[in-house]
Design an enzyme around this catalytic site. Structure first.
Site, PDB file in Angstrom:
ATOM      1  N   HIS A 109       0.838  -1.186   0.000  1.00  0.00           N
ATOM      2  CA  HIS A 109       0.000   0.000   0.000  1.00  0.00           C
ATOM      3  C   HIS A 109       0.878   1.243   0.000  1.00  0.00           C
ATOM      4  O   HIS A 109       2.071   1.162   0.266  1.00  0.00           O
ATOM      5  CB  HIS A 109      -0.841   0.042   1.289  1.00  0.00           C
ATOM      6  N   CYS A 116      -2.868  -0.021  10.038  1.00  0.00           N
ATOM      7  CA  CYS A 116      -3.900  -0.916   9.489  1.00  0.00           C
ATOM      8  C   CYS A 116      -4.931  -1.353  10.520  1.00  0.00           C
ATOM      9  O   CYS A 116      -6.049  -1.720  10.181  1.00  0.00           O
ATOM     10  CB  CYS A 116      -3.264  -2.177   8.917  1.00  0.00           C
TER      11      CYS A 116
END
Lengths: 282, 791
Positions: free
Chosen positions: A170, A271
């Site tokens: 990401h 996350c």
């Protein structure tokens, strides 16, 4: 007095999710590493205890769903900015179900919910970097242009720039905010390149905090009443060099939080929570 | 012959009614009819009607005009009635002479509005295609207003990035009105929360404190805050409004502006365009540069310092950008605009924004008789100038009526906001196809490739490609005429071939003169040559900022080395001082830069927070680290030698020189018309690095030394800022003291930079006799306007 775009890093609530047993075996991962379910459990417990006990946030812990092995990584399911929450459409099909529980939780928190219904759009929250002034959306394997467009439509006040995620998982696999106008960035070539692009795209001037390890550049910054600047970052065991860098930050309350096991399934510190600022209603 | 001056101005003018008797009721003037009165008088009357003291600069113009050209007095003047829609939605009517310049009208409106800080504003009109155009103050109105009614709009032209820095509340008030219209029309998108906050300040500003007796619950509904206004929004606005007790209108407007200025689309002037692949994009011009959007997403941004040149041809708009860190060559990026006019419009807006926000002062207007090139330039004051001027405003804060009393009119006028059909709706997100094509390109490396690289500069050295391209460009240039439709046929004309040849040859000549390093620089400008080749060209250099940088270093070295070292430096210095500047260092510099980012994390072994320097500042900052030096090794020698080759008088680069030599060679006379639209702005950065030979060996920087101490001292005088950075490091048992001085000299061309630099070097040597100068980096940013000023 009402002021917009103020108070970067101020949070009152956090949404987290329990670790499903299925994570160890079934969660998606880019490496091929074995995960110790117990350790993951411990990591998550510590993480949550930091949020609740150390930092005094109100934490909403969603129950695990065994059919969603990645569900602990709640960040990907929603992007929250001010009073608006965008429920995403994660890039990995197996993860689409995770949004449902998130939506319910955020609805209960009385946020304005925007859902990404367009079937051509994908967006993982892990690809969204909010700097307090603007958004950068990493175009990655998990996030596409359409997803970024919907994000831009949702948060109209801010400019939304797209940046390529040249390597890594990401966008936030190698960067995050470490303070107001301070971007933590990994030192890999790809990370640096992405940072250059971000800098070119932006009207604002940021400072950067360069970490020797890309993964260590994912940290959590908060600005909390009575605590000031708070930074959750990697432990010296995981990334000794990078930890030293963090330790030099003088103005921050530094809290090393281990992420070793979750890291094996591409989970980073950011996350595991969705942070929310519930101001006294305007 | 006259009776009622206020209603029959032309007759009143004829009677030369004393100014005092003419009441300032412009908006009651009937349309100017045919009349036979001498202009001067008419004008006098009219001016009176305009009100008060005749101090408008325009007036001088006109009177001198009259006295100098009596011929015109005999001509029958044509007066035009203008209707100007003001920011509060009301109309203002006044009469101007048909051949008046735009400035005349602008001054009238500003006076009517009691506005002093007027440089942020302008007058617009809708052309036959219903596109918004800015009325050029320096041009005759009749030449701009063609085939349409003389209806105008008063608008904000340059949105101040810091509204708090405006001097007067009245200015902020007008800015607020403009922004409310921007919001209503969708040009300035904002979130629900923002609508409520902004709306609440609007209400406070117009109504004052919330009064439960006077206002029921519905009072707010007559205001228009958002394109899609909801009951919920109105309720939230009321809630906020209740909390503002005691806030003055001016304070409320200030809060409004402080919030609105943070919106991402604040002050962004959007233009529809397509990239080279035909993908619909938007180009946004703003104070900081040019923004590229695809749908709502920002896909690129070119800060003004990054833009070397802005130009347009036919319906193409080009920007030439400085090479990025990972590129070696400048690139030109092209966009397709819907038509020629749109391209020109965009180009003008860019030129104006660049001048207003980036320059200290605008370029001097060209001499009217001699210049054949584009006369267009921004003629108003720059932001710097207007700030200075408005700090001198001494009048007491003028009383002005906010729309509160005309609230109903207000809401009506806002309802009527459809009148200004938003030309560019930012939120007009069309449900286009997915189109990842753009991203596909972007994925590579160079951000500039995101759009389209029309002329990768390196290509220019290849004969074939060159010829083709030049030909193409040239035929396009031919097409560049006011009236496109009549000219289209000319594409096929073979005539352009001749000039092409010449151009190509020119390029090679350049190459020969400047050597390999400059070749790219001069080559890449073939395009500009074509553009400017027909122009009888004059030039002006407007140096507005300049950094000189010295790096002083003490290293254990043998006398021999030392000697060599010093010789070298003085030679360099001489070269520099004699040779003036050249622009060749740029590419080299960029190359050097490319190796710096990776090293920095390793080197500041004690990693600190570093400013993330925007691209435009990179050059100086990169020098800041001694770390960059090792990457210089192999190029070091070239740089000074280049500068020796360069011609001392060439403050401009070859690029600009060329056209001035060439233009008359061109056989065509026709294209002269074209050149009027040719680009004017050249922004140049020049970085020259002088470095002593000895550095090569001393630079195994791979193993970093240990930083013992570092200190930074800054001193400032009126035009220079000197930053001295002293670092002591221990590397392999050798201690090294490095003093780096950065001197920033900013100002106009009249400062003798060379002398300043020489002085700086001298001083540095005097201050540190035991040290030697190892590196001199001169970084210069220049504005060049090709058409004006003499060499």
């Amino acid at each position: 007095m009402a002021e917009l775009l103020a108070g970067f890093g101020c949070y009152t609530h956090a949404v987290v999710r329990a670790v499903p047993r299925s994570l160890a075996t079934q969660a998606l991962r880019s490496g091929n590493l074995e995960v110790d379910p117990l350790k993951v459990q411990q990591e998550q417990e510590y993480y949550v205890s930091v949020l609740t006990q150390r930092l005094g946030l109100e934490v909403i812990e969603l129950p695990a769903d065994e059919t969603q092995p990645d569900c602990v990584f709640v960040e990907d399911a929603a992007v929250v900015c001010e009073n608006t929450a965008l429920i995403t459409r994660p890039g990995a099909e197996s993860r689409r179900g995770e949004a449902e529980a998130m939506k319910r939780a955020l609805t209960e928190l009385d946020l304005n919910i925007v859902e990404m219904t367009d079937e051509t759009a994908t967006l993982d929250g892990g690809d969204v970097l909010f700097t307090g002034r603007e958004f950068f959306v990493g175009l990655s394997k998990r996030t596409n242009q359409r997803g970024a467009e919907i994000l831009a439509d949702t948060f109209k006040d801010y400019s939304v720039s797209t940046v390529p995620v040249l390597q890594g998982f990401h966008l936030k696999s190698f960067c995050s905010m470490a303070g107001p106008d301070l971007i933590a960035i990994g030192s890999s070539e790809a990370a640096q390149k992405t940072l250059k692009i971000m800098q070119q795209m932006s009207d604002h001037k940021y400072d950067k905090l360069t970490l020797p390890d890309d993964l260590a550049a994912n940290c959590i910054y908060m600005n909390l009443p009575n605590k000031g600047h708070v930074l959750l970052h990697c432990t010296p065991e995981e990334f000794p060099e990078s930890a030293k860098v963090f330790e030099k930050l003088k103005d921050h309350m530094l809290i090393p939080v281990s992420n070793e096991e979750k890291g094996k399934v591409d989970g980073a510190l950011t996350c595991c929570s969705v942070l929310i600022n519930k101001k006294s209603k305007i | 012959m006259t009776t009622e001056p206020e209603t029959k101005p032309e007759q009143q003018g004829a009677s030369a009614a004393p100014p005092q008797t003419a009441p300032p009721i412009d908006n009651e003037l009937p349309p100017a009819a045919a009349h036979s009165t001498p202009v001067r008088k008419d004008q006098a009357g009219e001016r009176d009607a305009g009100g008060k003291a005749d101090q408008q600069p325009s007036e001088d113009d006109r009177t001198s005009h009259w006295s100098k050209s009596p011929v015109k007095v005999t001509r029958r003047p044509r007066n035009m009635q203008c209707k100007i829609t003001l920011l509060d939605g009301s109309d203002y009517t006044c009469v101007v002479e048909k051949r008046d310049k735009g400035q005349v009208l602008f001054e009238k409106v500003c006076e009517h509005l009691n506005l002093l800080e007027k440089d942020y504003f302008g007058i617009t009109y809708r052309d036959v295609e219903n596109q918004k155009n800015w009325l050029d103050p320096a041009k005759d109105m009749k030449k701009q207003i063609r085939g349409i009614a003389w209806n105008f709009f008063f608008n904000v032209k340059f949105y101040p990035p810091e509204p708090a820095l405006l001097s007067e509340d009245i200015t902020r008030y007008y800015l607020c009105l403009q922004l409310r219209d921007d919001i209503m029309s969708g040009r300035l998108p904002c979130s629900f929360a923002t609508h409520t906050v902004l709306g609440s300040y609007t209400v406070q500003s117009e109504l004052g404190d919330y009064d439960p007796d006077e206002y029921g619950t519905d009072y707010i509904s007559e205001f228009r805050f958002a394109p899609q206004q909801t009951k919920e929004m109105e309720e939230k606005i009321t809630d906020l409004h209740k909390t503002y007790k005691g806030m003055t209108p001016a304070e409320a407007e200030m809060h409004f502006l402080e919030n609105v200025k943070k919106l991402s689309m604040y002050g962004v002037d959007l233009h529809h365009a397509k990239d080279s692949e035909g993908v619909e994009i938007m180009l946004g011009v703003c104070s900081s540069g040019l923004l590229i959007y695809r749908d709502r997403l920002r896909i690129n941004r070119f800060a003004w310092p990054k833009v070397l040149k802005i130009s347009y041809k036919r319906n193409n708009f080009y920007i030439k950008i400085r090479p990025g860190e990972f590129e070696q060559f400048e690139s030109t990026i092209g966009f397709k605009l819907p038509n020629h006019r749109a391209a020109k419009r965009l180009w003008k807006v860019c030129v104006e924004h660049h001048t207003f926000f980036r320059l200290v002062s605008p370029e001097t207007p060209p001499k009217k008789f001699l210049t054949l090139g584009s006369k267009f330039r921004y003629s108003g004051r720059t932001q710097a100038q207007t700030r200075r001027a408005s700090s001198q405003i001494v009048r007491p804060a003028p009383y002005f009526e906010r729309s509160s009393s005309k609230r109903y009119t207000m809401s009506r006028s806002l309802d009527g906001a459809q009148r200004s059909t938003p030309m560019n709706t930012a939120n007009g997100t069309r449900p286009t196809e997915m189109g990842t094509a753009l991203y596909g390109t972007a994925k590579g490396v160079a951000v500039s490739d995101l759009i389209t690289t029309v002329t990768p500069e390196r290509k220019t050295t290849e004969d074939e490609g060159e010829q083709d391209r030049v030909m193409l460009v040239d035929s396009v240039a031919l097409l560049e005429e006011e009236d496109e439709s009549t000219k289209v046929t000319e594409v096929s004309q073979p005539s352009p071939l001749t000039p092409i040849r010449q151009d190509t040859r020119t390029d090679f000549t350049d190459t020969a003169v400047d050597g390999d390093l400059t070749a790219t620089e001069s080559d890449q400008d073939d395009e500009s040559e074509i553009k400017t080749q027909f122009i009888k060209q004059n030039k002006e250099v407007n140096v507005f900022i300049r950094h000189s940088k010295l790096m002083i270093e003490e290293i254990d070295q043998t006398p021999d080395e030392l000697l060599k070292h010093q010789t070298n430096i003085s030679e360099l210095k001489r070269t520099f001082l004699e040779g003036g500047t050249d622009r060749t260092g740029l590419t080299e510099w960029e190359k050097r830069l490319s190796s710096s980012p990776l090293r920095s994390p390793r080197l500041d072994e004690a990693p600190m927070i570093e400013p993330l320097v925007p691209e435009e500042m990179k050059q100086e900052s990169a020098v800041g680290g001694s770390t960059t030096q090792d990457s210089l090794k192999d190029r070091r020698v070239d740089v000074p030698s280049e500068s020796q080759k360069s011609h001392p008088e060439d403050i401009q680069s070859e690029e600009e020189k060329q056209p001035s030599d060439k233009p008359l060679d061109q056989p065509q006379s026709e294209p002269l018309g074209d050149t009027q639209q040719m680009p004017v702005i050249h922004t140049e950065m020049k970085t020259i690095t002088y470095e002593s030979m000895q550095q090569g060996e001393a630079d195994e920087d791979t193993e970093p030394g240990i930083l013992m101490s570092a200190q930074t001292i800054t001193s400032e005088t009126s035009s220079t800022t000197t930053t001295t950075h002293i670092t002591k490091t221990v590397k392999g048992g050798i201690s090294e003291t490095r003093i780096e001085k950065r001197i920033v000299i900013s100002g106009d061309a009249d400062i003798d930079h060379d002398e300043a630099l020489a002085q700086a070097i001298k001083e540095a040597k005097e201050q540190h006799p035991d040290m030697s100068v190892t590196k001199v980096v001169v970084h210069k940013e220049t504005e060049i306007t090709p058409e004006e000023g003499e060499e």
